[in-house]
Design a protein around this motif. Structure first.
Motif, PDB file in Angstrom:
ATOM      1  N   PRO A   1      40.771  14.532  34.211  1.00 10.31           N
ATOM      2  CA  PRO A   1      40.322  13.570  33.193  1.00 10.31           C
ATOM      3  C   PRO A   1      41.041  13.726  31.859  1.00 10.31           C
ATOM      4  N   LEU A   2      41.631  14.893  31.625  1.00 10.96           N
ATOM      5  CA  LEU A   2      42.382  15.105  30.383  1.00 10.96           C
ATOM      6  C   LEU A   2      43.859  14.768  30.533  1.00 10.96           C
ATOM      7  N   LEU A   3      44.258  14.349  31.742  1.00  6.45           N
ATOM      8  CA  LEU A   3      45.682  14.097  31.970  1.00  6.45           C
ATOM      9  C   LEU A   3      46.202  12.998  31.057  1.00  6.45           C
ATOM     10  N   LYS A   4      45.419  11.959  30.853  1.00  9.54           N
ATOM     11  CA  LYS A   4      45.891  10.849  30.019  1.00  9.54           C
ATOM     12  C   LYS A   4      46.192  11.321  28.604  1.00  9.54           C
ATOM     13  N   ASP A   5      45.315  12.128  28.049  1.00 10.96           N
ATOM     14  CA  ASP A   5      45.541  12.628  26.693  1.00 10.96           C
ATOM     15  C   ASP A   5      46.771  13.520  26.649  1.00 10.96           C
ATOM     16  N   ARG A   6      46.950  14.332  27.670  1.00 12.55           N
ATOM     17  CA  ARG A   6      48.121  15.201  27.705  1.00 12.55           C
ATOM     18  C   ARG A   6      49.397  14.385  27.898  1.00 12.55           C
ATOM     19  N   LEU A   7      49.317  13.336  28.696  1.00 11.28           N
ATOM     20  CA  LEU A   7      50.469  12.464  28.905  1.00 11.28           C
ATOM     21  C   LEU A   7      50.855  11.765  27.609  1.00 11.28           C
ATOM     22  N   LYS A   8      49.867  11.301  26.870  1.00 12.75           N
ATOM     23  CA  LYS A   8      50.145  10.675  25.576  1.00 12.75           C
ATOM     24  C   LYS A   8      50.771  11.679  24.611  1.00 12.75           C
ATOM     25  N   ALA A   9      50.273  12.907  24.630  1.00 12.87           N
ATOM     26  CA  ALA A   9      50.833  13.924  23.748  1.00 12.87           C
ATOM     27  C   ALA A   9      52.290  14.203  24.104  1.00 12.87           C
ATOM     28  N   GLU A  10      52.588  14.223  25.388  1.00  7.95           N
ATOM     29  CA  GLU A  10      53.973  14.419  25.822  1.00  7.95           C
ATOM     30  C   GLU A  10      54.842  13.239  25.380  1.00  7.95           C
ATOM     31  N   ALA A  11      54.288  12.041  25.445  1.00 12.01           N
ATOM     32  CA  ALA A  11      55.036  10.868  24.995  1.00 12.01           C
ATOM     33  C   ALA A  11      55.332  10.951  23.499  1.00 12.01           C
ATOM     34  N   ARG A  12      54.331  11.358  22.720  1.00 14.93           N
ATOM     35  CA  ARG A  12      54.547  11.490  21.276  1.00 14.93           C
ATOM     36  C   ARG A  12      55.592  12.563  20.978  1.00 14.93           C
ATOM     37  N   ALA A  13      55.583  13.641  21.767  1.00 14.20           N
ATOM     38  CA  ALA A  13      56.564  14.706  21.559  1.00 14.20           C
ATOM     39  C   ALA A  13      57.987  14.214  21.812  1.00 14.20           C
ATOM     40  N   ARG A  14      58.113  13.131  22.584  1.00 13.40           N
ATOM     41  CA  ARG A  14      59.427  12.570  22.888  1.00 13.40           C
ATOM     42  C   ARG A  14      59.792  11.416  21.953  1.00 13.40           C
ATOM     43  N   GLY A  15      58.978  11.210  20.930  1.00 13.68           N
ATOM     44  CA  GLY A  15      59.325  10.234  19.915  1.00 13.68           C
ATOM     45  C   GLY A  15      58.594   8.915  19.987  1.00 13.68           C
ATOM     46  N   PHE A  16      57.690   8.742  20.944  1.00 14.22           N
ATOM     47  CA  PHE A  16      56.943   7.492  21.047  1.00 14.22           C
ATOM     48  C   PHE A  16      55.729   7.562  20.116  1.00 14.22           C
ATOM     49  N   THR A  17      55.768   6.784  19.056  1.00 12.88           N
ATOM     50  CA  THR A  17      54.681   6.805  18.076  1.00 12.88           C
ATOM     51  C   THR A  17      53.394   6.225  18.646  1.00 12.88           C
ATOM     52  N   LEU A  18      53.531   5.185  19.466  1.00 17.06           N
ATOM     53  CA  LEU A  18      52.374   4.481  20.017  1.00 17.06           C
ATOM     54  C   LEU A  18      52.274   4.730  21.512  1.00 17.06           C
ATOM     55  N   ALA A  19      51.056   4.897  22.004  1.00 19.03           N
ATOM     56  CA  ALA A  19      50.842   5.110  23.433  1.00 19.03           C
ATOM     57  C   ALA A  19      49.444   4.628  23.801  1.00 19.03           C
ATOM     58  N   GLY A  20      49.346   3.915  24.905  1.00 14.98           N
ATOM     59  CA  GLY A  20      48.059   3.430  25.396  1.00 14.98           C
ATOM     60  C   GLY A  20      48.184   3.038  26.854  1.00 14.98           C
ATOM     61  N   VAL A  21      47.067   3.058  27.564  1.00 10.88           N
ATOM     62  CA  VAL A  21      47.063   2.771  28.995  1.00 10.88           C
ATOM     63  C   VAL A  21      46.385   1.443  29.269  1.00 10.88           C
ATOM     64  N   ALA A  22      47.024   0.647  30.113  1.00 11.10           N
ATOM     65  CA  ALA A  22      46.453  -0.618  30.568  1.00 11.10           C
ATOM     66  C   ALA A  22      46.373  -0.602  32.087  1.00 11.10           C
ATOM     67  N   PRO A  23      45.372  -1.263  32.648  1.00 10.84           N
ATOM     68  CA  PRO A  23      45.321  -1.348  34.107  1.00 10.84           C
ATOM     69  C   PRO A  23      46.400  -2.286  34.632  1.00 10.84           C
ATOM     70  N   ALA A  24      46.884  -2.019  35.826  1.00 14.93           N
ATOM     71  CA  ALA A  24      47.876  -2.892  36.457  1.00 14.93           C
ATOM     72  C   ALA A  24      47.157  -4.107  37.025  1.00 14.93           C
ATOM     73  N   ALA A  25      47.392  -5.251  36.443  1.00 12.27           N
ATOM     74  CA  ALA A  25      46.757  -6.502  36.861  1.00 12.27           C
ATOM     75  C   ALA A  25      47.676  -7.644  36.444  1.00 12.27           C
ATOM     76  N   ASP A  26      47.273  -8.862  36.759  1.00 12.46           N
ATOM     77  CA  ASP A  26      48.070 -10.006  36.333  1.00 12.46           C
ATOM     78  C   ASP A  26      48.225 -10.011  34.818  1.00 12.46           C
ATOM     79  N   ALA A  27      49.406 -10.359  34.359  1.00 13.51           N
ATOM     80  CA  ALA A  27      49.663 -10.440  32.925  1.00 13.51           C
ATOM     81  C   ALA A  27      48.824 -11.554  32.313  1.00 13.51           C
TER      82      ALA A  27
END
Length: 371
Positions: free
Chosen positions: A18-44
């Protein structure tokens, strides 16, 4: 990117930590991505609007948008096993770099192009993030994209809570404005989605619509690419329509006008964010259009290889350089324009001849420079 992963089975691994998403976002920020968020895969959400936009002809000569029209309805067309979409934003500010002090003509370059080609820069970061995820979760699969895949990124960014789509069609974040690249990591993991951005914060503001030099917005939230300076200076391969040429002003590659005037960007520019992950080069903020007209094919390739400026190709960039000189009206450009008007390429020749006509008419008092 990871093309082999497209054929993976649609079976996801066990539910992740359950903490994977937060850790994934932290890894993204460490790579320079200021913004990070998760959306479900569905029709646009905006696929219907996108299809209507194409049908209205607003895409101009961007045929690839028509060719991959239906693929943009659902992210599975990009990555079959997808269950979640991690949307990311990488800033390329500061929004406005100081222009050099010079008395010679200069052509402005859009902020996103004042550095290396962002595709490779972001793909490398996404590949690194994908590898981290696969090491953390056995059976995890992921595929990273930015800009070049048939994904309606702004739809999923809004759904992931990164911002809203403004009247200038840019995704705007209340804290960071709109000067950022969008990227996505599509994964077969079921990650808890973030709250979507429910509201627009443009209010009654029409600064972006009012400031557009070529009136490229027929309605709020609708861009007619055929009139957009970015399209005209980068994507269009032929002659720029004559009635739109004065609106190009001194933009030789791309345009930032509708972002520069946005109050949300002005507010973000006064923030205290750290240095941007995009290595902007102040030397690319403006270019000498007279010098550009002297470049042959080999010189153009050597000068701009590895940058976004190469997208315009030599003919496109030299055509825009000639139009800028016609708009600036500096008589010192006449010799360079005369040489270009006698060159081999018809598009450059025509643009140079038009610019010569503008400069000579202005010198003779036949052009109203106050308009």
């Amino acid at each position: 990117m990871e093309t082999a992963a497209r054929s993976l089975p649609l079976v996801a691994p066990d539910p992740p930590d359950p903490l994977l998403k937060d850790r994934l976002k932290a890894e993204a920020r460490a790579r320079g991505f200021t913004l990070a968020g998760v959306a479900p895969a569905a029709d646009a959400d905006g696929f219907g609007r996108f299809a209507a936009w194409l049908d209205a002809g607003y895409a101009g000569e961007l045929q690839y948008l028509h060719d991959l029209r239906d693929e943009r309805q659902h992210p599975r067309a990009v990555f079959a096993p997808v269950r979640s979409v991690l949307m990311l934003g990488l800033e390329y500010g500061p929004p406005v770099l100081p222009l050099p002090s010079t008395d010679t003509p200069r052509g402005r370059v859009a902020a996103y192009a004042r550095g290396p080609d962002y595709h490779r820069l972001i793909w490398d970061k996404l590949n690194d993030l994908r590898d981290w995820l696969r090491a953390e979760v056995p059976g995890a699969a992921a595929h990273g994209v930015t800009d070049s895949a048939p994904l309606l990124e702004r739809d999923f960014a809004r759904r992931a809570g990164l911002g809203w789509v403004g009247k200038n069609t840019m995704l705007i974040n209340t804290a960071r404005g709109s000067f950022f690249f969008l990227a996505a990591l599509l994964t077969n993991l079921d990650l808890a989605p973030d709250p979507p951005q429910a509201n627009s914060h443009c209010g009654t503001c029409t600064a972006c619509l009012d400031a557009c030099p070529t009136a490229a917005f027929p309605a709020p939230g609708v861009l007619d690419a055929r009139r957009c300076i970015s399209y005209l200076t980068i994507e269009l391969r032929g002659a720029v329509p004559e009635e739109l040429r004065p609106g190009l002003g001194d933009w030789v590659f791309g345009c930032d006008v509708c972002q520069d005037v946005c109050p949300w960007n002005r507010r973000a520019a006064r923030g205290t964010a750290g240095p941007p992950a995009f290595p902007a080069d102040p030397a690319l903020a403006t270019l000498d259009p007279i010098e550009l007209l002297s470049l042959n094919t080999a010189q153009f390739r050597k000068r701009f290889e590895g940058t976004s400026l190469s997208r315009a190709r030599r003919v496109g960039l030299l055509r825009s350089a000639a139009l800028v000189l016609g708009n600036v009206g500096d008589e010192r450009a006449i010799p360079a324009l005369e040489r270009a008007a006698g060159g081999a390429d018809e598009v450059i020749r025509e643009a140079a001849a038009w610019a010569l006509g503008q400069i000579r008419a202005r010198a003779a008092g036949r052009v109203d420079t106050t308009a």
